[in-house]
Design a protein around this motif. Structure first.
Motif, PDB file in Angstrom:
ATOM      1  N   ALA A 286      29.518  49.837  45.627  1.00 12.85           N
ATOM      2  CA  ALA A 286      30.381  48.852  44.964  1.00 12.85           C
ATOM      3  C   ALA A 286      31.155  48.022  45.971  1.00 12.85           C
ATOM      4  N   LYS A 287      31.516  46.807  45.545  1.00 14.81           N
ATOM      5  CA  LYS A 287      32.372  45.947  46.379  1.00 14.81           C
ATOM      6  C   LYS A 287      33.314  45.181  45.462  1.00 14.81           C
ATOM      7  N   CYS A 288      34.444  44.746  46.019  1.00 15.13           N
ATOM      8  CA  CYS A 288      35.330  43.861  45.267  1.00 15.13           C
ATOM      9  C   CYS A 288      35.704  42.678  46.148  1.00 15.13           C
ATOM     10  N   THR A 289      35.542  41.482  45.619  1.00 17.99           N
ATOM     11  CA  THR A 289      35.889  40.254  46.335  1.00 17.99           C
ATOM     12  C   THR A 289      37.188  39.706  45.759  1.00 17.99           C
ATOM     13  N   TYR A 290      38.173  39.528  46.630  1.00 15.69           N
ATOM     14  CA  TYR A 290      39.468  39.008  46.192  1.00 15.69           C
ATOM     15  C   TYR A 290      39.627  37.574  46.660  1.00 15.69           C
ATOM     16  N   GLY A 291      39.323  36.629  45.761  1.00 13.94           N
ATOM     17  CA  GLY A 291      39.505  35.215  46.073  1.00 13.94           C
ATOM     18  C   GLY A 291      40.509  34.648  45.084  1.00 13.94           C
ATOM     19  N   THR A 292      40.163  33.516  44.450  1.00 15.07           N
ATOM     20  CA  THR A 292      41.004  32.939  43.394  1.00 15.07           C
ATOM     21  C   THR A 292      41.201  33.989  42.300  1.00 15.07           C
ATOM     22  N   GLY A 293      40.073  34.576  41.878  1.00 18.47           N
ATOM     23  CA  GLY A 293      40.085  35.737  40.985  1.00 18.47           C
ATOM     24  C   GLY A 293      39.591  36.928  41.789  1.00 18.47           C
ATOM     25  N   ALA A 294      39.391  38.075  41.117  1.00 16.33           N
ATOM     26  CA  ALA A 294      38.824  39.229  41.831  1.00 16.33           C
ATOM     27  C   ALA A 294      37.676  39.788  41.000  1.00 16.33           C
ATOM     28  N   PHE A 295      36.618  40.209  41.696  1.00 14.40           N
ATOM     29  CA  PHE A 295      35.403  40.601  40.998  1.00 14.40           C
ATOM     30  C   PHE A 295      34.829  41.853  41.624  1.00 14.40           C
ATOM     31  N   LEU A 296      34.729  42.883  40.792  1.00 13.55           N
ATOM     32  CA  LEU A 296      34.243  44.163  41.264  1.00 13.55           C
ATOM     33  C   LEU A 296      32.846  44.398  40.702  1.00 13.55           C
ATOM     34  N   LEU A 297      31.880  44.580  41.591  1.00 10.89           N
ATOM     35  CA  LEU A 297      30.500  44.829  41.166  1.00 10.89           C
ATOM     36  C   LEU A 297      30.042  46.200  41.639  1.00 10.89           C
ATOM     37  N   PHE A 298      29.396  46.907  40.736  1.00  7.08           N
ATOM     38  CA  PHE A 298      28.928  48.260  40.986  1.00  7.08           C
ATOM     39  C   PHE A 298      27.424  48.252  40.721  1.00  7.08           C
ATOM     40  N   CYS A 299      26.630  48.522  41.728  1.00  6.98           N
ATOM     41  CA  CYS A 299      25.171  48.431  41.620  1.00  6.98           C
ATOM     42  C   CYS A 299      24.615  49.584  40.766  1.00  6.98           C
ATOM     43  N   THR A 300      23.844  49.261  39.722  1.00 10.85           N
ATOM     44  CA  THR A 300      23.280  50.321  38.865  1.00 10.85           C
ATOM     45  C   THR A 300      21.760  50.433  39.022  1.00 10.85           C
ATOM     46  N   GLY A 337      44.116  35.877  44.038  1.00 12.99           N
ATOM     47  CA  GLY A 337      44.729  34.997  45.040  1.00 12.99           C
ATOM     48  C   GLY A 337      45.494  33.842  44.406  1.00 12.99           C
ATOM     49  N   SER A 338      45.066  33.427  43.199  1.00 15.60           N
ATOM     50  CA  SER A 338      45.758  32.295  42.555  1.00 15.60           C
ATOM     51  C   SER A 338      47.189  32.654  42.154  1.00 15.60           C
ATOM     52  N   ALA A 339      47.501  33.969  42.008  1.00 12.87           N
ATOM     53  CA  ALA A 339      48.892  34.368  41.718  1.00 12.87           C
ATOM     54  C   ALA A 339      49.764  34.155  42.956  1.00 12.87           C
ATOM     55  N   VAL A 340      49.181  34.410  44.137  1.00 11.76           N
ATOM     56  CA  VAL A 340      49.897  34.175  45.401  1.00 11.76           C
ATOM     57  C   VAL A 340      50.125  32.672  45.578  1.00 11.76           C
ATOM     58  N   LYS A 341      49.103  31.898  45.226  1.00 12.61           N
ATOM     59  CA  LYS A 341      49.196  30.431  45.297  1.00 12.61           C
ATOM     60  C   LYS A 341      50.309  29.931  44.361  1.00 12.61           C
ATOM     61  N   TRP A 342      50.429  30.576  43.200  1.00 13.23           N
ATOM     62  CA  TRP A 342      51.468  30.229  42.220  1.00 13.23           C
ATOM     63  C   TRP A 342      52.867  30.508  42.791  1.00 13.23           C
ATOM     64  N   LEU A 343      53.024  31.648  43.480  1.00  7.37           N
ATOM     65  CA  LEU A 343      54.311  31.951  44.122  1.00  7.37           C
ATOM     66  C   LEU A 343      54.660  30.879  45.156  1.00  7.37           C
ATOM     67  N   ARG A 344      53.616  30.401  45.846  1.00  7.09           N
ATOM     68  CA  ARG A 344      53.818  29.406  46.907  1.00  7.09           C
ATOM     69  C   ARG A 344      54.047  28.001  46.344  1.00  7.09           C
ATOM     70  N   ASP A 345      53.139  27.534  45.484  1.00  9.08           N
ATOM     71  CA  ASP A 345      53.160  26.128  45.065  1.00  9.08           C
ATOM     72  C   ASP A 345      54.080  25.851  43.877  1.00  9.08           C
ATOM     73  N   SER A 346      54.095  26.738  42.894  1.00  9.38           N
ATOM     74  CA  SER A 346      54.878  26.483  41.681  1.00  9.38           C
ATOM     75  C   SER A 346      56.289  27.055  41.779  1.00  9.38           C
ATOM     76  N   MET A 347      56.405  28.270  42.306  1.00 12.84           N
ATOM     77  CA  MET A 347      57.717  28.928  42.353  1.00 12.84           C
ATOM     78  C   MET A 347      58.456  28.695  43.674  1.00 12.84           C
ATOM     79  N   LYS A 348      57.722  28.177  44.686  1.00 11.68           N
ATOM     80  CA  LYS A 348      58.312  27.873  46.007  1.00 11.68           C
ATOM     81  C   LYS A 348      59.017  29.102  46.626  1.00 11.68           C
TER      82      LYS A 348
END
Length: 534
Positions: A286-300, A337-348
């Motif tokens: 399995a892997k998880c990519t943390y970008g704008t969203g986060a996506f966890l894939l588990f190979c079956t 990651g978009s929540a971090v961007k929100w803290l930076r850009d919208s909430m300053k």
């Protein structure tokens, strides 16, 4: 340029949600040249997120051109690039004209949730009319939901591209007219990019790979073909859809630019590409990519595992048109990651995304604060389009540092929720999680993830896993360097740069107490906005 060296390299065009990159790799996955640019995002209404398909294409052309220059500046001939792969933001929907090759409207991005009413409409349809699984045989209510999940692997949600296409047809007269007159071509981002790179309307190469097709709500997971029952249910003509191809074969070649004539040999949606790039090719990895969203894939492996706990069944990759597909279970988090961007850009609260780590590290805990980052509803495993963002547990004691830490913890709690579901579905306990993506650069994020999750987090040194995945699929298509995705041992020399491990240090009672608090916060965020059937 005189005396440029000749090599055997593979390029990867990585078109993400906010930026495009073109990277050129050697056989060990060293990056020899790259170029990245951000392209414009449009938010014309609340919960809408659009991009201009032409601007996106322009960013692809610039990246290929600039990276090719950088390769020559490093002393290598651009003819060293033998094949390229493409990886893309998934579920974003593009509509263009068959006749002119031009976009019919702005593309709708995957995290756009304007389609809540469209979702409500089809949920009602599934409940009352049902889906026609055989001539004259309808399944409705719970049976209908199950039938739809068994065919497509997916639930009805604002997330998937068929719903976005349906919205375009219903709300834009010229798109509806194009659909009726067979002038409409629909695709996800990679379809549009391949169409344009290979010559647009003159060549008319209209394809999508199995990984992207498995995210539309229209493909049958078993047959890997567009499913007549699904097309009929969503009222979409099959003439508008691209041809479904495997993730690793030669599809065509570049029609223009510095790499004109180079073959396109690999396509995968970004999360599946990251699974391949992390070499999670076997069942249970399995892997998880943390970008704008986060996506966890588990190979079956070669089995389609139907989730009973809110995960999606999806195609991980298909190595060539004659190969059997490999499947995965996926859990998606809309906001990372978009929540971090929100803290930076919208909430300053911070001036750079990296500062969030330091701010969060300045307090021992969140002071009882929880942040449910449901900016566009909740995806896996909750699936509530009506959930709303929620900061709870605030008091006069709360500071920006507590909110920063609660933001990082939100990411970890949602990852844990998905992993708990995976454990129940796959009957295996995950000992460690491989991670990549922009958010993983911060050590604090990784430490919080290990502590809240209670597992070891492995972060590779070279974290361009998404781009590398599409490069490996492309290389494998022409057996460059002897690579063969179906034989993982042929990739043994790829990306061996090492990794950092983060192990949990939080005591189990404390972890459990926080987890229970998170579950209470989630319940309070659910069902805030009710979708209505228009």
């Amino acid at each position: 340029m005189p005396n440029l060296k000749q090599g055997e390299f593979v390029g990867s065009l990585d078109c993400g949600t906010t930026s495009t990159r073109f990277l050129i790799f050697d056989k060990y996955a060293n990056i020899l040249a790259q170029h990245q640019i951000e392209y414009p995002q449009y938010y014309p209404e609340p919960s809408w997120h659009e991009q201009d398909a032409d601007e996106l294409m322009e960013s692809c052309d610039v990246c290929i051109s600039e990276a090719s220059k950088a390769l020559e500046a490093a002393g290598w001939a651009k003819e060293s690039v033998k094949v390229i792969g493409i990886t893309n933001q998934r579920e974003s929907a593009v509509a263009w004209s068959r006749k002119t090759g031009k976009p019919l409207c702005r593309l709708i991005v995957w995290d756009d949730s304007r389609t809540k009413n469209t979702v409500a409409h089809f949920e009602q349809k599934l409940k009352n009319v049902g889906i026609e699984v055989a001539p004259g045989q309808f399944k409705k209510g719970d049976e209908g939901i199950k039938a739809l999940r068994q065919l497509s692997g997916l639930p009805i949600s604002t997330y998937f591209s068929a719903i976005k296409l349906r919205w375009m047809i219903d709300h834009y007269d010229h798109v509806r007219k194009a659909h009726e007159e067979d002038d409409l071509l629909f695709g996800t981002v990679e379809s549009w990019i391949v169409y344009r790179l290979t010559g647009g309307a003159t060549k008319n190469l209209h394809i999508t790979d199995v990984t992207n097709a498995s995210r539309t709500l229209l493909m049958n997971l078993k047959t890997l073909k567009w499913d007549p029952a699904l097309l009929k249910f969503f009222e979409i003509k099959d003439s508008v859809l691209p041809k479904i191809v495997s993730s690793s074969e030669v599809y065509g070649e570049l029609a223009y630019g510095p790499l004109k004539g180079v073959k396109i040999g690999g396509i995968a949606g970004d999360q599946q590409a990251a699974l391949v790039g992390n070499k999670c090719l076997k069942q249970g990895e399995a892997k998880c990519t943390y970008g704008t969203g986060a996506f966890l894939l588990f190979c079956t492996g070669e089995d389609i595992v139907q989730s009973a706990h809110g995960l999606l069944s999806t195609v991980a990759y298909q190595d060539g048109s004659d190969s059997k597909p490999v499947y995965a279970l996926e859990g998606s988090i809309a906001v990372a990651g978009s929540a971090v961007k929100w803290l930076r850009d919208s909430m300053k609260m911070v001036s750079t995304a990296a500062e969030v780590n330091d701010l969060a590290d300045s307090v021992p805990d969140t002071g009882g604060t929880y942040f449910v980052t449901a900016f566009s509803g909740l995806l896996a495993p909750y699936w509530d389009p009506g959930a709303a963002g929620l900061l709870i547990g605030l008091s006069a004691y709360t500071t920006p540092a507590h909110i920063a830490l609660a933001t990082l913890e939100a990411n970890a709690f949602q990852t844990r929720a998905i992993l708990e579901s995976m454990k129940l579905d796959s009957k295996t306990d995950l000992k460690h999680l491989k991670v990549d993506g922009g958010m993983t650069n911060g050590d604090k994020v990784m430490k919080v993830l290990a502590d809240i999750g209670g597992f070891t987090v492995i972060r590779p040194e070279m974290r361009e896993s998404t781009a590398l995945g599409s490069a490996l699929l492309a290389g494998s298509a022409i057996r460059l360097h002897g690579w063969d995705i179906s034989r993982p041992e042929t990739l043994a020399e790829v990306n061996t740069a090492g990794s950092t491990e983060f192990t949990p240090s939080m005591p189990e009672p404390e972890r459990e107490k926080r987890w229970q608090g998170w579950k209470r916060a989630i319940e309070r965020s659910k069902g805030w906005e009710e979708g209505v059937d228009e």
